[in-house]
Write an enzyme that holds these catalytic residues in place. Structure first.
Site, mmCIF file in Angstrom:
data_model
loop_
_atom_site.group_PDB
_atom_site.id
_atom_site.type_symbol
_atom_site.label_atom_id
_atom_site.label_comp_id
_atom_site.label_asym_id
_atom_site.label_seq_id
_atom_site.Cartn_x
_atom_site.Cartn_y
_atom_site.Cartn_z
ATOM 1 N N SER A 144 0.962 -1.139 0.119
ATOM 2 C CA SER A 144 -0.055 0.115 0.160
ATOM 3 C C SER A 144 0.815 1.143 -0.018
ATOM 4 C CB SER A 144 -0.921 0.160 1.196
ATOM 5 O OG SER A 144 -0.239 -0.055 2.379
ATOM 6 N N LYS A 156 -7.135 5.559 6.352
ATOM 7 C CA LYS A 156 -6.017 6.090 5.944
ATOM 8 C C LYS A 156 -6.320 7.535 5.488
ATOM 9 C CE LYS A 156 -3.877 1.969 3.859
ATOM 10 N NZ LYS A 156 -3.507 1.062 2.845
#
Length: 606
Positions: free
Chosen positions: A103, A146
């Site tokens: 990621s 996030k």
């Protein structure tokens, strides 16, 4: 002595660069559930010989090394730098253990680009997304967490992968853009590193637009037409034979109804194939005709089983023998720059045939004879299609580029693709255990097996299958612009491969097939396959022609850098902050040089 000190100074100066520090969001798995946390990534690039070094503290729950290598590769291609002449050092720091892995791949790519180009970073921007070998940004999990991490890091812009604006949480669809607005974070979707770079740097590197190669496109059309002619002829003849057989036999109401229904489906596929053939969509027509052929083959052997003409176990043994023979034929062919696409297609189909036959035997021993016949028929045709591909190559390929490939030269590239596939699969499996299908895991195991057997082109192909299939469940499609972007991105990658004389058959086929589909998610999948396979062609040719200046010049033209203020917030303050860091590091380096130089001078004088 002065010469010694001068050489020492120059050596340290030339091999030391200012650090690039970039923030990234991550997910920490806590007792209260997943929590978004910011992490710090420091990147140094020095002259070297192509190594990528990774230091994480605390250790991430997933290995980031695979993503780091892909990030360095992509950064080199975008900047026009030869990464075999550099070493990359990546230091990751976090206050808590996080789920690492792919990621942060896109963020690391941005950081490496800035280190290579000596550019400052806008610290008001944060990004999440995997990095694919073709430079596209792939989907990730934990989007909402996030965005919260971006808020914690005082970032005002959060970049997320295209296709992930809408997130499903507790059976509710949440708009990530509106979620970010509530936190004071502007959420923007980006599809590639080219799109993301301006937000971090106020600079844009434009992706070169490659023209289509008419000669190669024409050659592709001829190859696919020849293949389509063969399969359509076989399928149409088989349909006529089975139609007559079903009209002359009766197997009881249930079987008769089921077989008749399957025959109608086969006819629909054949009609579709004939229409696509008339539209000169030969790859799509081939796929439709092949799917019809699978149904017809299954009906044929079901009839033989019902009439007692054929025993299922005997049939599967015959299929096994045929696949073994087909495999010997395919692997007896020399792999060259002129035919590796066709040989690869043959190898992939043999691998699929073996997997399908394994399912057929499992179904047989479980007493599920209908599935045993279905999988056995599919396996038989997959093996035959492998022969079709390698035969096509012999008919259509010329001898102008028939240098035999030493497959061991592709080992390093295969390892990169395999690492990326394994990292992405583990990442998705960690965050979403139910999203990773058995097919994904089977493809990953096939890639590992091929690597251990030294079959490196098959390793790359199976790794691509793994990556695409693992990524797709993370994409919730809402925006038609995303499809247009993927269409354009894939076609440019294809044209890029054609520039160096490669006929990217797989990429062209997948691209054509994507355009023939109505289902948005399937279109996304096949566009991704298209760009992945085009990139594979490019990577293989580059790997095999490292010292070929002509190949190198086809890609390493001067890059076009444009200054831009597009959607950048407080970039000036971020630049000052980065410059301050650079000044501090420069002072430290200068101090070290002075200390070492003084120490050596003292030792010499005494």
């Amino acid at each position: 002595m002065k010469k010694l000190l001068t050489l020492l100074f120059l050596f340290i100066l030339l091999n030391t660069t200012f650090a690039v520090i970039i923030k990234a969001p991550a997910v920490s798995l806590t007792d209260m559930g997943p929590e978004g946390v910011p992490i710090s990534i420091q990147i140094n690039v020095s002259k070297g010989n192509g190594h990528v070094f990774m230091d994480t503290l605390p250790l991430t729950q997933l290995d980031m090394q695979g993503s780091a290598r892909i990030a360095a590769k992509v950064a080199g291609e975008i900047t026009g730098k030869d990464m075999n002449k550099y070493n990359v050092y990546i230091t990751v720091r976090s206050d808590v253990p996080v789920v690492g892995g792919p990621s942060a791949g896109a963020t690391m790519t941005i950081g490496i680009i800035c280190a290579l180009m000596n550019w400052s970073i806008n610290h008001n921007v944060m990004m999440t997304g995997t990095i694919n070998p073709d430079g596209s940004i792939g989907p990730v999990g934990g989007i909402l967490e996030k965005i919260e991490a971006a808020k914690k890091a005082n970032c005002t812009i959060m970049l997320i992968p295209k296709g992930q604006r809408y997130v499903t949480e507790n059976n509710m669809k949440i708009d990530a853009v509106k979620f970010g607005e509530k936190l004071g974070v502007k959420v923007i979707e980006v599809g590639s590193i080219y799109e993301a770079l301006p937000y971090f740097t106020n600079k844009k590197i434009t992706m070169k637009k490659y023209p289509e190669n008419p000669i190669i496109e024409e050659k592709y059309q001829k190859i696919m037409k020849d293949l389509c002619d063969k399969i359509l002829k076989t399928a149409n003849e088989k349909y006529d034979n089975i139609s007559n057989e079903l009209n002359n036999e009766y197997f009881g109401y249930n079987y008769q109804n089921k077989l008749s229904s399957e025959l109608k489906e086969a006819k629909k596929l054949l009609d579709k194939a004939n229409d696509e053939y008339m539209d000169e969509k030969y790859y799509s027509a081939t796929c439709s005709a092949f799917n019809a052929l699978i149904k017809l083959e299954t009906i044929d052997h079901t009839i033989k089983y019902l009439t007692g003409e054929e025993d299922i176990k005997t049939y599967l043994n015959n299929v096994q023998n045929q696949i073994d023979y087909d495999k010997k034929v395919v692997y007896s062919k020399n792999l060259t720059l002129n035919n590796f696409e066709e040989i690869l297609s043959g190898r992939v189909r043999i691998s699929e045939a073996e997997s399908l036959l394994d399912k057929a035997w499992k179904s047989y021993y479980l007493g599920n004879y209908e599935d045993a016949i279905k999988y056995g028929s599919f396996a038989k045709l997959r093996g035959e299609s492998a022969i079709w591909w390698v035969t096509l190559c012999e008919i259509n390929c010329n001898d102008s580029n028939n240098k035999i490939i030493n497959e061991s030269s592709l080992k390093s590239l295969a390892q990169q693709y395999l690492d990326n596939a394994e990292t992405i699969t583990t990442y998705v499996e960690t965050l979403y255990p139910n999203l990773v299908s058995d097919d994904v895991l089977d493809d990953l195991e096939s890639a590992k097996k091929a690597y251990n057997e030294g079959d490196y082109v098959l390793t790359i192909a199976k790794s691509i299958d793994t990556c695409v299939e693992a990524e797709i469940p993370l994409v919730i499609f809402e925006d038609k612009d995303y499809l247009n972007y993927l269409d354009s991105f894939s076609k440019n990658k294809i044209n890029m491969a054609e520039t160096i004389g490669i006929n990217p058959i797989s990429a062209l086929g997948y691209y054509e097939y994507a355009n023939s589909l109505n289902d948005s998610l399937l279109k996304i999948m096949y566009y991704k396959y298209s760009s992945y396979y085009a990139q594979m062609d490019i990577d293989i040719v580059k790997e095999l022609n490292k010292d070929n200046k002509g190949i190198k010049e086809s890609f390493d033209n001067e890059i076009n850098i444009i200054n831009t203020n597009e959607n950048i917030v407080n970039a000036e303050e971020s630049t000052k902050e980065n410059n301050n860091i650079a000044i501090i590091i420069s002072a430290i380096v200068g101090g070290l040089i002075g200390f070492v130089g003084g120490y050596i001078a003292k030792k010499v004088s005494t």
